[in-house]
Each structure stands twice: as structure tokens, then as C-alpha cells.
Design a protein around this motif. Sequence first.
Motif, PDB file in Angstrom:
ATOM      1  N   VAL A 154      -9.412   9.003  -5.498  1.00 17.28           N
ATOM      2  CA  VAL A 154     -10.016  10.488  -4.588  1.00 17.28           C
ATOM      3  C   VAL A 154      -8.330  10.796  -3.958  1.00 17.28           C
ATOM      4  O   VAL A 154      -7.467  12.500  -4.331  1.00 17.28           O
ATOM      5  N   PHE A 155      -7.558   9.955  -3.467  1.00 15.36           N
ATOM      6  CA  PHE A 155      -5.545  10.073  -2.790  1.00 15.36           C
ATOM      7  C   PHE A 155      -4.746  11.107  -4.384  1.00 15.36           C
ATOM      8  O   PHE A 155      -4.532  11.966  -3.930  1.00 15.36           O
ATOM      9  N   GLN A 156      -5.069  10.082  -5.538  1.00 17.00           N
ATOM     10  CA  GLN A 156      -4.296  10.687  -6.427  1.00 17.00           C
ATOM     11  C   GLN A 156      -4.909  12.216  -7.083  1.00 17.00           C
ATOM     12  O   GLN A 156      -4.294  12.816  -7.350  1.00 17.00           O
ATOM     13  N   LYS A 157      -6.255  11.951  -6.975  1.00 19.81           N
ATOM     14  CA  LYS A 157      -6.842  13.617  -7.549  1.00 19.81           C
ATOM     15  C   LYS A 157      -6.855  14.601  -6.722  1.00 19.81           C
ATOM     16  O   LYS A 157      -6.252  15.910  -7.070  1.00 19.81           O
ATOM     17  N   GLU A 158      -6.231  14.076  -5.551  1.00 21.40           N
ATOM     18  CA  GLU A 158      -6.214  15.517  -4.520  1.00 21.40           C
ATOM     19  C   GLU A 158      -4.961  15.419  -3.939  1.00 21.40           C
ATOM     20  O   GLU A 158      -4.538  17.053  -3.063  1.00 21.40           O
ATOM     21  N   GLY A 159      -3.788  14.661  -4.370  1.00 26.78           N
ATOM     22  CA  GLY A 159      -2.595  15.455  -3.999  1.00 26.78           C
ATOM     23  C   GLY A 159      -2.280  14.983  -2.451  1.00 26.78           C
ATOM     24  O   GLY A 159      -1.402  15.587  -2.088  1.00 26.78           O
ATOM     25  N   PHE A 160      -3.141  13.945  -2.017  1.00 25.07           N
ATOM     26  CA  PHE A 160      -2.586  13.360  -0.653  1.00 25.07           C
ATOM     27  C   PHE A 160      -1.179  13.196  -0.562  1.00 25.07           C
ATOM     28  O   PHE A 160      -0.234  12.514  -1.585  1.00 25.07           O
ATOM     29  N   ILE A 186       0.480  -1.058   0.346  1.00 29.42           N
ATOM     30  CA  ILE A 186       0.481   0.211   0.276  1.00 29.42           C
ATOM     31  C   ILE A 186       1.087   1.013  -0.540  1.00 29.42           C
ATOM     32  O   ILE A 186       0.393   2.184  -0.757  1.00 29.42           O
ATOM     33  N   ARG A 187       1.708   0.987   1.408  1.00 31.74           N
ATOM     34  CA  ARG A 187       2.666   2.406   0.390  1.00 31.74           C
ATOM     35  C   ARG A 187       3.024   2.637  -0.579  1.00 31.74           C
ATOM     36  O   ARG A 187       3.645   4.034  -1.164  1.00 31.74           O
ATOM     37  N   GLN A 188       4.106   1.662  -1.238  1.00 36.89           N
ATOM     38  CA  GLN A 188       3.745   1.244  -2.699  1.00 36.89           C
ATOM     39  C   GLN A 188       3.602   2.126  -3.612  1.00 36.89           C
ATOM     40  O   GLN A 188       3.689   3.237  -4.483  1.00 36.89           O
ATOM     41  N   ALA A 189       1.777   1.777  -3.452  1.00 36.72           N
ATOM     42  CA  ALA A 189       0.961   2.114  -4.274  1.00 36.72           C
ATOM     43  C   ALA A 189       0.639   3.606  -4.157  1.00 36.72           C
ATOM     44  O   ALA A 189       0.392   4.294  -5.034  1.00 36.72           O
ATOM     45  N   ALA A 190       0.250   4.105  -2.723  1.00 34.39           N
ATOM     46  CA  ALA A 190       0.838   5.416  -2.776  1.00 34.39           C
ATOM     47  C   ALA A 190       1.593   5.637  -3.044  1.00 34.39           C
ATOM     48  O   ALA A 190       1.359   7.479  -3.818  1.00 34.39           O
ATOM     49  N   LEU A 191       3.422   5.650  -3.172  1.00 33.02           N
ATOM     50  CA  LEU A 191       3.884   6.550  -4.138  1.00 33.02           C
ATOM     51  C   LEU A 191       3.500   6.383  -5.706  1.00 33.02           C
ATOM     52  O   LEU A 191       3.981   7.677  -5.596  1.00 33.02           O
ATOM     53  N   LEU A 192       3.061   5.515  -5.622  1.00 37.30           N
ATOM     54  CA  LEU A 192       3.001   5.910  -7.879  1.00 37.30           C
ATOM     55  C   LEU A 192       2.025   6.551  -7.895  1.00 37.30           C
ATOM     56  O   LEU A 192       1.738   6.781  -8.647  1.00 37.30           O
ATOM     57  N   LEU A 193       0.983   6.514  -7.239  1.00 38.74           N
ATOM     58  CA  LEU A 193      -0.018   7.095  -6.722  1.00 38.74           C
ATOM     59  C   LEU A 193       0.062   8.752  -7.630  1.00 38.74           C
ATOM     60  O   LEU A 193      -0.819   9.869  -8.193  1.00 38.74           O
ATOM     61  N   ARG A 194       0.583   8.909  -6.323  1.00 37.78           N
ATOM     62  CA  ARG A 194       1.572  10.161  -5.765  1.00 37.78           C
ATOM     63  C   ARG A 194       2.089  11.155  -7.402  1.00 37.78           C
ATOM     64  O   ARG A 194       2.267  11.873  -7.885  1.00 37.78           O
ATOM     65  N   ARG A 207      -1.143   6.283 -14.057  1.00 30.21           N
ATOM     66  CA  ARG A 207      -0.706   5.171 -13.989  1.00 30.21           C
ATOM     67  C   ARG A 207      -1.984   5.239 -13.013  1.00 30.21           C
ATOM     68  O   ARG A 207      -2.474   5.655 -11.774  1.00 30.21           O
ATOM     69  N   THR A 208      -2.987   4.862 -13.067  1.00 29.21           N
ATOM     70  CA  THR A 208      -4.580   4.530 -12.985  1.00 29.21           C
ATOM     71  C   THR A 208      -4.564   3.750 -11.706  1.00 29.21           C
ATOM     72  O   THR A 208      -3.460   2.518 -11.592  1.00 29.21           O
ATOM     73  N   ALA A 209      -5.457   3.377 -10.870  1.00 36.36           N
ATOM     74  CA  ALA A 209      -5.881   2.714  -9.416  1.00 36.36           C
ATOM     75  C   ALA A 209      -5.512   1.465  -9.854  1.00 36.36           C
ATOM     76  O   ALA A 209      -4.697   0.089  -9.024  1.00 36.36           O
ATOM     77  N   THR A 210      -6.752   0.677 -10.871  1.00 34.70           N
ATOM     78  CA  THR A 210      -5.989  -0.620 -11.139  1.00 34.70           C
ATOM     79  C   THR A 210      -4.626  -0.985 -11.520  1.00 34.70           C
ATOM     80  O   THR A 210      -4.389  -1.700 -11.325  1.00 34.70           O
ATOM     81  N   GLU A 211      -4.374  -0.067 -12.652  1.00 32.83           N
ATOM     82  CA  GLU A 211      -3.035  -0.340 -12.963  1.00 32.83           C
ATOM     83  C   GLU A 211      -1.996  -0.859 -11.557  1.00 32.83           C
ATOM     84  O   GLU A 211      -1.588  -1.463 -12.072  1.00 32.83           O
ATOM     85  N   VAL A 212      -1.850   0.154 -10.980  1.00 35.79           N
ATOM     86  CA  VAL A 212      -0.988   0.023  -9.238  1.00 35.79           C
ATOM     87  C   VAL A 212      -1.388  -0.414  -8.842  1.00 35.79           C
ATOM     88  O   VAL A 212      -0.346  -1.330  -7.972  1.00 35.79           O
ATOM     89  N   ALA A 213      -2.707  -0.759  -8.506  1.00 33.68           N
ATOM     90  CA  ALA A 213      -2.833  -2.318  -8.060  1.00 33.68           C
ATOM     91  C   ALA A 213      -1.890  -3.314  -8.412  1.00 33.68           C
ATOM     92  O   ALA A 213      -1.792  -4.206  -7.690  1.00 33.68           O
TER      93      ALA A 213
END
Length: 272
Positions: free
Chosen positions: A262-268, A219-227, A231-237
Motif C-alpha cells: 500500500v505504501f508503494q502503491k499510494e506513493g507515501f 525499515i527506513r531503507q526499505a521505504a526508500l527502495l519502495l518509493r 522492486r516488490t515488497a518481498t525483494e525489498v525485505a
Amino acid sequence: MSEPIYTLSGSEGQASGVVIAGHFDNPDTYMTRRPGGMEDWLITYTLKGQGYFVTSGVRSVCGPGDITLLKSGTPHEYGTEKGNRWNFVWAHFSPRMMETGLLPDRELIVHKVESEAVRKRMYRAFKRVLADFGERGPYWHELSENALREILLLLAKRMSKPIDPRIEETIRLLSASMCDEVRIDDLARAIGLSPSRLSHLFKETTGHSIVDSLNSMRIRQAALLLRHTDRTATEVALDVGFSNYNHFLNQFRKRYGVSPSVFQKEGFGPDA
């Protein structure tokens, strides 16, 4: 027979902070005594055989896998243990090149590195120090300092929070194969424990189960990729090892309180 010693002198040595470094393989006639100590710190890593250090009347023996750190200004003697050879790499360095927290206020530290993976990493870093000294290429000052700093950081990490080397290796294996299917039976076989014993020891040491720790890494790695990627959330998963998107979604919400999109869109921030 000792390998060549790489030395720096004058303002060049002061600029880099590393005074001298080398690789020795010496018989038991080898001994160095400095009643007045040195201005520099000395770090050694023993590859084979045994050496010894004497500080404040206390004799400490170092063997394969041992890192020693000798504080500047400490009167000392060191050499090869009788009946042995001492094969080791070493470096003298100025404390000016290091963060204060990396240099403990103790005359001598002898720390055994149990983890084979960490041993290899430290030795690779020592070899980079020697190689950069020998090549004297562009930025060799900075490169040698960075390699030495890596060794001291690894030592500081291990001393600040000692951990069972079997659990340390398990965490390394989880990190290395994070994106693949991970089976506890396979981990246990690689570590040399039964699956139940490994699971119990891991939970006892870390406070988390193996599965929870793996999911947290993913999940931490996914958050970095999203940020930091588009890549889309499905691709990141899929990138981080989740074959079931709903499971990924639930794990992500549990940690960050929002959906991946939402995490990706709102720039967390990735560590939110």
C-alpha cells in the motif's frame, strides 16, 4: 619539513572562498602570531604530535585527532608545543562560503574526535581539499568547498549532540552491515565491551535497543527502495536484511501504519 602550501589569490580566491590550505609537519620552533586576527577562519586537524593556540590569554593544546576552529577577527598565536613536532592539515576559508549555523560564535574550538571512523573520514575530506587545490581541474572550487563543508558538518553534528564514541562506532557498524545478519556478541567484541554492557550503554544513550535501532534502519531503507524503485515488497525485505517476510511486514506496519504494498502503491513519502 612542511609540505607545499596551496594558495589562491585575487578574484579566484574570493570566488572559491578558500584562501589557503596545506599540510605541515613542523618542529617546536614553528610559531605564528597575529595580534589583529585574520579576515578568514582557520581550521586544523592534528595527525601527530602537539600544537597550541593562544586566544584571549588562554592557552589550548591540540593533539592527534583534535579539530580546531579559529574564528575570523580573533587575535591569536599558535605553534608547535615545546619538545614536540606538529603534524597537521589546515585550511583558511571565508565565512561567506558556509551556512551561518556551521560557524559557532566562539573564538576558538578545540574538539577531540574520539571515533576512529570519523577521524579517517575527516582526514579523507582534508586530503580532497588539498588534492583539488593541487589539480585545479574542472569544478575544483566547488569540490574543495564541499569537502570542507563535510568536515564542518561532522564537527557541528558531534558538538550539537555529544555521543559516546563506542556507541557512535556501534551505530556505524550497524549501518555498514545493515543488510547482513548482525549479532550483538560480534558487535560487542568489535567495540571492546561485554554484550550486556554494550546493550545497556546503547539503550541508555539512544533510548532504543540495538535490535530496535537496526530494524528502524532497515525499515527506513526499505521505504526508500519502495518509493524510488520498482522492486516488490518481498525483494525489498531481503534487500534490507529481513529473512522473514512476516517480521518485515509487522515492523513496516508499526512504523508507517500501512503495508509495504500500500505504501508503494499510494506513493507515501519515505519519511511519512
